[in-house]
Motif scaffolding. Structure first.
Motif, PDB file in Angstrom:
ATOM      1  N   TYR A 209       0.850  -1.186   0.000  1.00  0.00           N
ATOM      2  CA  TYR A 209       0.000   0.000   0.000  1.00  0.00           C
ATOM      3  C   TYR A 209       0.888   1.239   0.000  1.00  0.00           C
ATOM      4  N   ILE A 210       0.679   2.128  -0.973  1.00  0.00           N
ATOM      5  CA  ILE A 210       1.402   3.392  -1.059  1.00  0.00           C
ATOM      6  C   ILE A 210       0.378   4.492  -1.273  1.00  0.00           C
ATOM      7  N   SER A 211       0.418   5.497  -0.429  1.00  0.00           N
ATOM      8  CA  SER A 211      -0.561   6.574  -0.473  1.00  0.00           C
ATOM      9  C   SER A 211      -0.429   7.387  -1.754  1.00  0.00           C
ATOM     10  N   PRO A 212      -1.486   8.109  -2.133  1.00  0.00           N
ATOM     11  CA  PRO A 212      -1.478   8.848  -3.403  1.00  0.00           C
ATOM     12  C   PRO A 212      -0.335   9.846  -3.509  1.00  0.00           C
ATOM     13  N   GLY A 213       0.174   9.970  -4.695  1.00  0.00           N
ATOM     14  CA  GLY A 213       1.244  10.914  -4.993  1.00  0.00           C
ATOM     15  C   GLY A 213       1.490  10.926  -6.487  1.00  0.00           C
ATOM     16  N   PHE A 214       2.495  11.672  -6.910  1.00  0.00           N
ATOM     17  CA  PHE A 214       2.836  11.706  -8.321  1.00  0.00           C
ATOM     18  C   PHE A 214       4.304  12.098  -8.457  1.00  0.00           C
ATOM     19  N   GLY A 215       4.813  11.956  -9.654  1.00  0.00           N
ATOM     20  CA  GLY A 215       6.199  12.323  -9.902  1.00  0.00           C
ATOM     21  C   GLY A 215       7.133  11.121  -9.937  1.00  0.00           C
ATOM     22  N   HIS A 216       8.400  11.418 -10.244  1.00  0.00           N
ATOM     23  CA  HIS A 216       9.399  10.365 -10.447  1.00  0.00           C
ATOM     24  C   HIS A 216       9.698   9.606  -9.152  1.00  0.00           C
ATOM     25  N   GLU A 217       9.783  10.304  -8.030  1.00  0.00           N
ATOM     26  CA  GLU A 217      10.079   9.626  -6.762  1.00  0.00           C
ATOM     27  C   GLU A 217       8.944   8.693  -6.360  1.00  0.00           C
ATOM     28  N   HIS A 218       7.704   9.132  -6.600  1.00  0.00           N
ATOM     29  CA  HIS A 218       6.540   8.279  -6.319  1.00  0.00           C
ATOM     30  C   HIS A 218       6.593   7.014  -7.175  1.00  0.00           C
ATOM     31  N   GLN A 219       6.953   7.174  -8.437  1.00  0.00           N
ATOM     32  CA  GLN A 219       7.091   6.031  -9.344  1.00  0.00           C
ATOM     33  C   GLN A 219       8.163   5.064  -8.848  1.00  0.00           C
ATOM     34  N   GLN A 220       9.300   5.586  -8.428  1.00  0.00           N
ATOM     35  CA  GLN A 220      10.390   4.725  -7.986  1.00  0.00           C
ATOM     36  C   GLN A 220      10.026   3.948  -6.718  1.00  0.00           C
ATOM     37  N   ARG A 221       9.268   4.582  -5.792  1.00  0.00           N
ATOM     38  CA  ARG A 221       8.849   3.869  -4.584  1.00  0.00           C
ATOM     39  C   ARG A 221       7.969   2.671  -4.935  1.00  0.00           C
ATOM     40  N   ILE A 222       7.058   2.891  -5.872  1.00  0.00           N
ATOM     41  CA  ILE A 222       6.151   1.804  -6.256  1.00  0.00           C
ATOM     42  C   ILE A 222       6.902   0.702  -6.995  1.00  0.00           C
ATOM     43  N   LEU A 223       7.722   1.088  -7.955  1.00  0.00           N
ATOM     44  CA  LEU A 223       8.439   0.083  -8.746  1.00  0.00           C
ATOM     45  C   LEU A 223       9.425  -0.709  -7.887  1.00  0.00           C
ATOM     46  N   LYS A 224       9.989  -0.078  -6.877  1.00  0.00           N
ATOM     47  CA  LYS A 224      10.894  -0.813  -5.982  1.00  0.00           C
ATOM     48  C   LYS A 224      10.122  -1.883  -5.216  1.00  0.00           C
ATOM     49  N   GLN A 225       8.926  -1.529  -4.723  1.00  0.00           N
ATOM     50  CA  GLN A 225       8.106  -2.514  -4.021  1.00  0.00           C
ATOM     51  C   GLN A 225       7.735  -3.673  -4.947  1.00  0.00           C
ATOM     52  N   LEU A 226       7.386  -3.364  -6.193  1.00  0.00           N
ATOM     53  CA  LEU A 226       7.024  -4.412  -7.147  1.00  0.00           C
ATOM     54  C   LEU A 226       8.232  -5.275  -7.500  1.00  0.00           C
ATOM     55  N   ALA A 227       9.383  -4.651  -7.629  1.00  0.00           N
ATOM     56  CA  ALA A 227      10.603  -5.392  -7.997  1.00  0.00           C
ATOM     57  C   ALA A 227      10.995  -6.396  -6.918  1.00  0.00           C
ATOM     58  N   LEU A 228      10.777  -6.025  -5.671  1.00  0.00           N
ATOM     59  CA  LEU A 228      11.221  -6.870  -4.556  1.00  0.00           C
ATOM     60  C   LEU A 228      10.121  -7.748  -3.985  1.00  0.00           C
ATOM     61  N   TYR A 229       8.902  -7.610  -4.539  1.00  0.00           N
ATOM     62  CA  TYR A 229       7.777  -8.385  -3.997  1.00  0.00           C
ATOM     63  C   TYR A 229       7.951  -9.867  -4.329  1.00  0.00           C
ATOM     64  N   ASN A 230       7.813 -10.709  -3.317  1.00  0.00           N
ATOM     65  CA  ASN A 230       8.039 -12.150  -3.473  1.00  0.00           C
ATOM     66  C   ASN A 230       6.724 -12.892  -3.367  1.00  0.00           C
ATOM     67  N   ASN A 231       6.363 -13.575  -4.415  1.00  0.00           N
ATOM     68  CA  ASN A 231       5.086 -14.311  -4.429  1.00  0.00           C
ATOM     69  C   ASN A 231       5.067 -15.444  -3.421  1.00  0.00           C
ATOM     70  N   SER A 232       6.242 -15.988  -3.095  1.00  0.00           N
ATOM     71  CA  SER A 232       6.298 -17.136  -2.183  1.00  0.00           C
ATOM     72  C   SER A 232       5.915 -16.745  -0.761  1.00  0.00           C
ATOM     73  N   SER A 233       5.914 -15.441  -0.470  1.00  0.00           N
ATOM     74  CA  SER A 233       5.571 -15.002   0.877  1.00  0.00           C
ATOM     75  C   SER A 233       4.075 -14.958   1.118  1.00  0.00           C
ATOM     76  N   ILE A 234       3.273 -15.133   0.021  1.00  0.00           N
ATOM     77  CA  ILE A 234       1.826 -15.060   0.163  1.00  0.00           C
ATOM     78  C   ILE A 234       1.286 -16.375   0.725  1.00  0.00           C
TER      79      ILE A 234
END
Length: 316
Positions: free
Chosen positions: A291-316
């Motif tokens: 969960y990432i609160s609303p925002g915009f811009g390059h830093e907001h994009q990088q926060r989201i993409l970092k979470q997606l890059a490191l998200y591990n399906n095996s932890s579900i």
């Protein structure tokens, strides 16, 4: 030699090569050269031919001298890792920036090969102190990419002795998921806790889309936002518009895309995040525990993409 063995014998980034880390061995040509000299010595001794003995011993002295020059060629060389490259996506090639230096600024390293086994090798004929170069590696997966051990090799001066060493790096490069083009729809999420701290939070809410008006279609708007009823009434292409207050609560979620396969969802959401950032649209992000609160811009994009890059399906 395995990766762990290479790393054990390797120098660290920025560390200069010394006699303890420079390895000298004859290559294939060198072995043939040595065997030929030994045969010539045997022939000279057997037939008491001083000319053949002289040539063989002279050739061996040249070989021994080349060992010294091969060592001196690599001594003092250091390889450092430059700043980390940004915005690397899975499936792309990563360019690893390197800085080659020498303890003796007057000394140039000659006929230098740099290789990783995971991309094209680099051959530098003459390497002055302070030389910049880069290696290419493929990044097939998202997440942190560990820079492979680099093999440093030179056949200078005669191509008979192979001087080599290894260099390892502690730095990691973040690789974003591969974006897959898709259609998506921002969701109006009810009951999502608004927090200034971006993080990972569990939620079971379901979204519905609410509009506050219509606006004229412009290239780049999502097809899912088109109001087809207005088009049927002959009013042209109109897209759903959200007010500033509504936009604060708009989220990109797994319901925003049409896919049930995990990695495909990750890739589609990566594309949507990149597209929304390019269009400077404010949005929040929800995907499973993320969960990432609303925002915009390059830093907001990088926060989201970092979470997606490191998200591990095996932890579900």
């Amino acid at each position: 030699m395995s990766y762990r063995s290479k790393k054990r014998w390797a120098i660290s980034s920025g560390e200069a090569l010394t006699r303890r880390r420079i390895y000298l061995l004859p290559n294939k040509s060198g072995i043939i050269f040595i065997i030929t000299c030994v045969l010539m010595i045997g022939f000279g001794l057997n037939y008491e031919n001083n000319l053949v003995l002289f040539i063989a011993l002279f050739a061996l002295s040249v070989l021994i001298t080349s060992v010294y020059y091969s060592y001196e060629n690599l001594r003092g060389l250091s390889i450092s890792y430059r700043e980390s490259p940004n915005n690397i996506y899975a499936g792309e090639s990563i360019y690893i920036p390197l800085y080659l230096n020498n303890a003796d600024s007057r000394h140039n390293v000659r006929e230098l090969h740099l290789m990783t086994g995971e991309g094209p090798d680099i051959f530098i004929e003459n390497t002055p102190a302070g030389h910049n170069s880069q290696l290419t590696c493929s990044c097939p997966r998202r997440g942190y990419f560990e820079i492979p051990v680099i093999k440093i090799e030179s056949l200078y001066p005669l191509g008979l002795i192979r001087g080599f060493s290894y260099c390892s790096f502690d730095e990691m490069v973040l690789v974003y998921p591969k974006p897959v083009s898709c259609e998506y729809m921002l969701q109006k999420e009810a009951g999502v806790p608004v927090s200034k701290n971006d993080g990972i939070r569990s939620t079971n809410t379901h979204g519905n889309d609410e509009i506050s008006g219509l606006k004229k279609y412009t290239p780049g708007d999502s097809v899912n936002l088109i109001d087809w009823k207005q088009l049927a009434l002959g009013r042209g292409l109109m897209v759903k518009d959200f007010s500033a207050d509504d936009a604060m609560d708009m989220y990109l979620t797994e319901n925003s895309i049409k896919s049930s396969e995990f990695e495909e969802q990750i890739s589609m959401l990566t594309y949507a995040v990149t597209d929304l950032t390019r269009r400077n649209i404010q949005f929040g992000f929800k995907f499973r525990e993320i969960y990432i609160s609303p925002g915009f811009g390059h830093e907001h994009q990088q926060r989201i993409l970092k979470q997606l890059a490191l998200y591990n399906n095996s932890s579900i």
